[in-house]
Scaffold this active site. Structure first.
Site, PDB file in Angstrom:
ATOM      1  N   HIS A 122      12.013   1.356   8.268  1.00 12.88           N
ATOM      2  CA  HIS A 122      11.341   0.819   9.250  1.00 12.88           C
ATOM      3  C   HIS A 122       9.893   0.435   8.703  1.00 12.88           C
ATOM      4  O   HIS A 122       9.165  -0.585   9.089  1.00 12.88           O
ATOM      5  CB  HIS A 122      11.075   1.541  10.688  1.00 12.88           C
ATOM      6  CG  HIS A 122       9.929   1.095  11.417  1.00 12.88           C
ATOM      7  ND1 HIS A 122      10.134   0.084  12.336  1.00 12.88           N
ATOM      8  CD2 HIS A 122       8.714   1.472  11.664  1.00 12.88           C
ATOM      9  CE1 HIS A 122       8.866  -0.049  12.959  1.00 12.88           C
ATOM     10  NE2 HIS A 122       7.971   0.783  12.548  1.00 12.88           N
ATOM     11  N   CYS A 124      10.091  -5.133  16.699  1.00 12.69           N
ATOM     12  CA  CYS A 124      10.645  -4.872  15.150  1.00 12.69           C
ATOM     13  C   CYS A 124      11.981  -5.328  14.911  1.00 12.69           C
ATOM     14  O   CYS A 124      12.891  -4.913  15.750  1.00 12.69           O
ATOM     15  CB  CYS A 124      10.387  -3.578  14.415  1.00 12.69           C
ATOM     16  SG  CYS A 124      10.652  -3.342  12.819  1.00 12.69           S
ATOM     17  N   CYS A 168      13.676  -4.619  12.274  1.00 11.22           N
ATOM     18  CA  CYS A 168      14.581  -3.810  11.055  1.00 11.22           C
ATOM     19  C   CYS A 168      15.780  -3.219  11.577  1.00 11.22           C
ATOM     20  O   CYS A 168      16.147  -2.907  12.749  1.00 11.22           O
ATOM     21  CB  CYS A 168      13.521  -2.845  10.468  1.00 11.22           C
ATOM     22  SG  CYS A 168      13.471  -1.294  11.181  1.00 11.22           S
ATOM     23  N   ASP A 195       1.221   1.475 -13.278  1.00  9.13           N
ATOM     24  CA  ASP A 195      -0.232   1.841 -13.196  1.00  9.13           C
ATOM     25  C   ASP A 195      -0.405   2.501 -14.806  1.00  9.13           C
ATOM     26  O   ASP A 195       0.742   3.107 -15.120  1.00  9.13           O
ATOM     27  CB  ASP A 195      -0.350   2.839 -12.115  1.00  9.13           C
ATOM     28  CG  ASP A 195      -1.869   3.216 -11.827  1.00  9.13           C
ATOM     29  OD1 ASP A 195      -2.753   2.690 -12.702  1.00  9.13           O
ATOM     30  OD2 ASP A 195      -2.181   3.836 -10.871  1.00  9.13           O
ATOM     31  N   SER A 196      -1.636   2.542 -14.988  1.00  9.55           N
ATOM     32  CA  SER A 196      -1.777   3.383 -16.477  1.00  9.55           C
ATOM     33  C   SER A 196      -1.603   4.571 -16.618  1.00  9.55           C
ATOM     34  O   SER A 196      -1.496   5.225 -17.412  1.00  9.55           O
ATOM     35  CB  SER A 196      -3.151   2.801 -17.008  1.00  9.55           C
ATOM     36  OG  SER A 196      -4.181   3.409 -16.063  1.00  9.55           O
ATOM     37  N   GLY A 197      -1.996   5.433 -15.323  1.00  8.35           N
ATOM     38  CA  GLY A 197      -1.989   6.831 -15.286  1.00  8.35           C
ATOM     39  C   GLY A 197      -3.153   7.339 -15.289  1.00  8.35           C
ATOM     40  O   GLY A 197      -3.316   8.518 -15.107  1.00  8.35           O
ATOM     41  N   GLY A 207     -10.882   2.900  -8.070  1.00  8.09           N
ATOM     42  CA  GLY A 207     -11.841   4.089  -7.679  1.00  8.09           C
ATOM     43  C   GLY A 207     -12.482   4.099  -6.076  1.00  8.09           C
ATOM     44  O   GLY A 207     -13.177   4.208  -5.781  1.00  8.09           O
ATOM     45  N   CYS A 259      15.178  -0.317  13.937  1.00 13.27           N
ATOM     46  CA  CYS A 259      15.002  -0.529  15.198  1.00 13.27           C
ATOM     47  C   CYS A 259      15.968  -1.138  15.895  1.00 13.27           C
ATOM     48  O   CYS A 259      16.245  -0.985  17.268  1.00 13.27           O
ATOM     49  CB  CYS A 259      13.621  -1.390  15.316  1.00 13.27           C
ATOM     50  SG  CYS A 259      12.204  -0.341  14.942  1.00 13.27           S
ATOM     51  N   ASP A 262      -1.051  -1.849  -3.325  1.00 12.26           N
ATOM     52  CA  ASP A 262       0.072  -0.911  -3.308  1.00 12.26           C
ATOM     53  C   ASP A 262      -0.496   0.469  -2.613  1.00 12.26           C
ATOM     54  O   ASP A 262      -1.743   0.508  -2.334  1.00 12.26           O
ATOM     55  CB  ASP A 262       0.248  -0.373  -4.560  1.00 12.26           C
ATOM     56  CG  ASP A 262      -0.728   0.683  -5.084  1.00 12.26           C
ATOM     57  OD1 ASP A 262      -1.883   0.191  -5.679  1.00 12.26           O
ATOM     58  OD2 ASP A 262      -0.456   1.786  -5.050  1.00 12.26           O
TER      59      ASP A 262
HETATM   60 ZN    ZN Z   1      11.769  -1.323  12.630  1.00 14.79          ZN
END
Ligand code: ZN
Length: 377
Positions: free
Chosen positions: A337, A306, A308, A93-95, A218, A311, A268
């Site tokens: 998670h 889930c 992951c 990101d440019s800032g 914006g 989990c 993002d």
């Molecule tokens: Zn999970």
């Protein structure tokens, strides 16, 4: 300009599409989510975990790295990929957002922006050309133009000035970018708030200049969701179909589905990582707050749906205990998670677009979860 984006499938009933974004450090399948690594690190996770989770691209922040350790320092250490030991694509990101949202004493001139570092008050003057130079030194795969946006809500007159200035700054950024032979891409950021005509003007100006990708900036600052979606809906037919579109900083899953439906490819947001550290977890049944006392004796997994590591391995009772004790493992396991939840949604989005079932998936997400439902504690 080399072709860096290829659309691979289109949803027959909406503007949702899948694509492949090529960068100097590999390809990214879109729609894609970029975890935020402002300082070159996704808070709480090692890069090895990011790789395991299937993260394809991360976002670093030029503002933070410019202040510390400094763009020259990163360049001397071989550029951002080598400095942080991450071999995959990185967008910077440019800032602009940080300058206008975090820094005290901001004053905007046609030449650039003067602000005080939020760290020690040092006065800094940054031009659109400087922002390109900083990102070139960092050596990210995708750099963003320095944009200017006023605080929300802005009057139409103020916003018009912001759009026009952002356009002039974008043209200067492009000229500076073109002085270098580099595989780094430069993307433009449109402003215009939720004023449809100004947003359209902003997009058209960027397209006249010509960028590798186009971002909506914006937004997500407190405007009604209906107006935000309208901006995306009107931007969709204006933007070139063969370039990636990036909605900056927006990240509730239900909003992401709406944005994908309106042709957005890249996202993002700090939500999954920041909320994880605060004990707020996104699950297939809505958001939960792990500190809730009702989990103190709950032996079940955080989210039955889930797969992951968190989990598969730990109980809600243990995750609550870690959070309550302030253990570092709490932030780590919760972040694993939440990021898995996001990346899994993006995998499902891509698969559904490729199998012409995106609208079905979107409907099922809305009815089964969703994000709009929040547990009360
Ligand atoms: Zn999970």
């Amino acid at each position: 300009m080399t072709r860096s984006f290829t659309v691979t499938a289109r949803d027959p009933v909406s503007s949702a599409r899948t694509g492949v974004l090529e960068t100097a450090h590999g390809a990214v399948e879109t729609p894609a989510f970029m975890p935020v690594a402002s300082q070159g690190s996704v808070k709480g996770l090692t890069h090895a975990v990011l790789e395991e989770l299937g993260v394809g691209i991360i976002l670093v922040n030029a503002y933070h790295l410019f202040l510390r350790p400094g763009a020259d320092a990163v360049a001397a250490l071989g550029g951002v990929h080598r400095f942080i030991s991450w071999p995959k694509p990185v967008l910077s990101d440019s800032g602009g957002f940080q300058i206008f949202s975090m820094s005290p004493l901001v004053k905007v001139f046609e030449e650039g922006v003067r602000f005080a570092s939020h760290l020690d008050g040092t006065k800094i003057f940054l031009t659109p050309e400087d922002a390109v130079d900083v990102q070139a030194k960092l050596g990210t795969d995708i750099g963003m133009c320095l944009d200017y946006f006023p605080p929300y809500p802005a009057t139409e007159t103020t916003m018009r000035e912001a759009v026009e200035r952002t356009g002039r700054w974008a043209a200067r950024a492009k000229r500076r970018h073109e002085t270098r032979e580099s595989p780094q891409q430069l993307w433009g950021i449109s402003q215009g708030g939720v004023y449809p005509d100004l947003r359209a003007r902003g997009i058209e100006t960027l397209m006249e200049i010509g960028f590798d990708g186009y971002a909506y900036g914006g937004l997500g600052l407190g405007e009604p969701k209906s107006q935000l979606f309208e901006v995306l809906e009107k931007g969709d037919p204006l933007l070139p179909r063969d370039r990636p579109r990036y909605l900056m900083g927006m990240g509730y899953i239900e909003d992401i589905y709406e944005a994908v439906e309106r042709g957005v490819d890249l996202f993002d947001c700090v939500l999954p990582t920041r909320n994880a550290r605060n004990g707020t977890l996104f699950t297939s049944r809505g958001r939960i707050s792990i500190k809730n006392v009702k989990y103190a004796a709950d032996p079940g997994p955080l989210d039955e749906a889930c797969s992951c590591y968190t989990c598969r391995t730990f109980s809600r009772a243990y995750l609550r205990h870690l959070f309550e004790r302030g253990e570092i493992a709490s932030a780590i396991l919760n972040t694993i998670h939440n990021l898995h939840f996001y990346l899994d949604n993006f995998r499902r989005i891509r698969q559904s677009i490729q199998s012409n079932s995106f609208s079905l998936l979107k409907k099922s997400i809305r009815s089964e979860s969703g994000d709009s439902k929040e547990e009360t504690t």
